[in-house]
Scaffold this motif. Structure first.
Motif, short mmCIF file in Angstrom:
data_model
loop_
_atom_site.label_atom_id
_atom_site.label_comp_id
_atom_site.label_asym_id
_atom_site.label_seq_id
_atom_site.Cartn_x
_atom_site.Cartn_y
_atom_site.Cartn_z
N GLY A 124 -10.36 40.46 6.85
CA GLY A 124 -10.06 39.05 7.05
C GLY A 124 -8.94 38.49 6.19
O GLY A 124 -8.77 37.28 6.13
N GLN A 125 -8.17 39.33 5.54
CA GLN A 125 -7.06 38.85 4.72
C GLN A 125 -6.07 38.07 5.58
O GLN A 125 -5.79 38.46 6.70
N GLN A 126 -5.53 36.99 5.04
CA GLN A 126 -4.62 36.14 5.79
C GLN A 126 -3.16 36.25 5.34
O GLN A 126 -2.29 35.61 5.91
N THR A 127 -2.91 37.07 4.31
CA THR A 127 -1.55 37.28 3.82
C THR A 127 -1.34 38.76 3.59
O THR A 127 -2.24 39.45 3.13
N VAL A 128 -0.13 39.24 3.94
CA VAL A 128 0.23 40.64 3.69
C VAL A 128 1.61 40.68 3.06
O VAL A 128 2.40 39.74 3.19
N ILE A 129 1.91 41.78 2.37
CA ILE A 129 3.24 42.01 1.83
C ILE A 129 3.75 43.33 2.40
O ILE A 129 3.07 44.34 2.33
N PHE A 130 4.97 43.27 2.97
CA PHE A 130 5.60 44.45 3.53
C PHE A 130 7.06 44.46 3.08
O PHE A 130 7.80 43.49 3.32
N GLU A 131 7.47 45.52 2.41
CA GLU A 131 8.83 45.67 1.90
C GLU A 131 9.28 44.43 1.13
O GLU A 131 10.34 43.86 1.37
N ASN A 132 8.43 43.99 0.20
CA ASN A 132 8.68 42.84 -0.69
C ASN A 132 8.80 41.51 0.04
O ASN A 132 9.31 40.54 -0.53
N ASN A 133 8.38 41.42 1.29
CA ASN A 133 8.35 40.17 2.04
C ASN A 133 6.91 39.79 2.31
O ASN A 133 6.11 40.64 2.70
N ARG A 134 6.60 38.51 2.15
CA ARG A 134 5.25 38.01 2.41
C ARG A 134 5.16 37.50 3.85
O ARG A 134 6.07 36.82 4.33
N TYR A 135 4.04 37.84 4.49
CA TYR A 135 3.79 37.40 5.86
C TYR A 135 2.40 36.79 5.96
O TYR A 135 1.48 37.22 5.27
N ALA A 136 2.27 35.81 6.84
CA ALA A 136 0.96 35.23 7.15
C ALA A 136 0.44 35.89 8.42
O ALA A 136 1.19 36.06 9.39
N VAL A 137 -0.82 36.26 8.43
CA VAL A 137 -1.44 36.83 9.62
C VAL A 137 -1.77 35.66 10.55
O VAL A 137 -2.55 34.78 10.20
N ILE A 138 -1.13 35.64 11.72
CA ILE A 138 -1.38 34.53 12.65
C ILE A 138 -2.30 34.94 13.80
O ILE A 138 -2.84 34.08 14.49
N ARG A 139 -2.49 36.26 13.98
CA ARG A 139 -3.40 36.71 15.04
C ARG A 139 -3.81 38.14 14.76
O ARG A 139 -3.03 38.95 14.27
N THR A 140 -5.07 38.44 15.06
CA THR A 140 -5.55 39.82 15.00
C THR A 140 -6.01 40.22 16.39
O THR A 140 -6.45 39.38 17.17
N TYR A 141 -5.87 41.50 16.70
CA TYR A 141 -6.28 42.00 18.00
C TYR A 141 -6.81 43.42 17.83
O TYR A 141 -6.10 44.28 17.29
N ALA A 142 -8.03 43.64 18.26
CA ALA A 142 -8.62 44.98 18.18
C ALA A 142 -8.13 45.81 19.36
O ALA A 142 -8.45 45.52 20.51
#
Length: 102
Positions: free
Chosen positions: A66-84
């Motif tokens: 359920g995390q709502q923030t991720v970091i990829f290659e020193n950039n921060r992103y907000a999770v706006i949708r999840t899909y299984a």
């Protein structure tokens, strides 16, 4: 799908400081992921709702909590949708953050 990239999931851990005040601290989990482009239909549908999806990460479903923030290659992103995708894989559609703001 190959999991060739490193992704950091940022969650919030609730607790108390030394005098008992409630505090929230970031907890980081490093996982591996795959990357996919945002599809045209998804991009334009999200844009009508005021969202700007930029990237899709493919991860193992059991690693996501359920995390709502991720970091990829020193950039921060907000999770706006999840899909299984399946019982084992999940898509995280993300939008870029600048100084913690979308």
């Amino acid at each position: 799908m190959t999991y060739d990239y490193e992704l950091i999931l940022i969650g919030q851990t609730e607790g108390e400081n030394e005098i008992g005040d409630p505090i929230s601290t970031d907890s980081e989990v490093i996982i591996f992921c795959g990357i996919k482009s945002v599809g045209r239909n998804e991009f334009y549908s999200a844009a009508t709702a005021g969202l700007k999806p930029e990237i899709v990460f493919i991860i193992h479903a059991y690693e996501y909590d359920g995390q709502q923030t991720v970091i990829f290659e020193n950039n921060r992103y907000a999770v706006i949708r999840t899909y299984a995708i399946s019982t084992e894989e999940m898509e995280l559609t993300c939008s870029g953050l600048v100084n913690g703001v979308m």
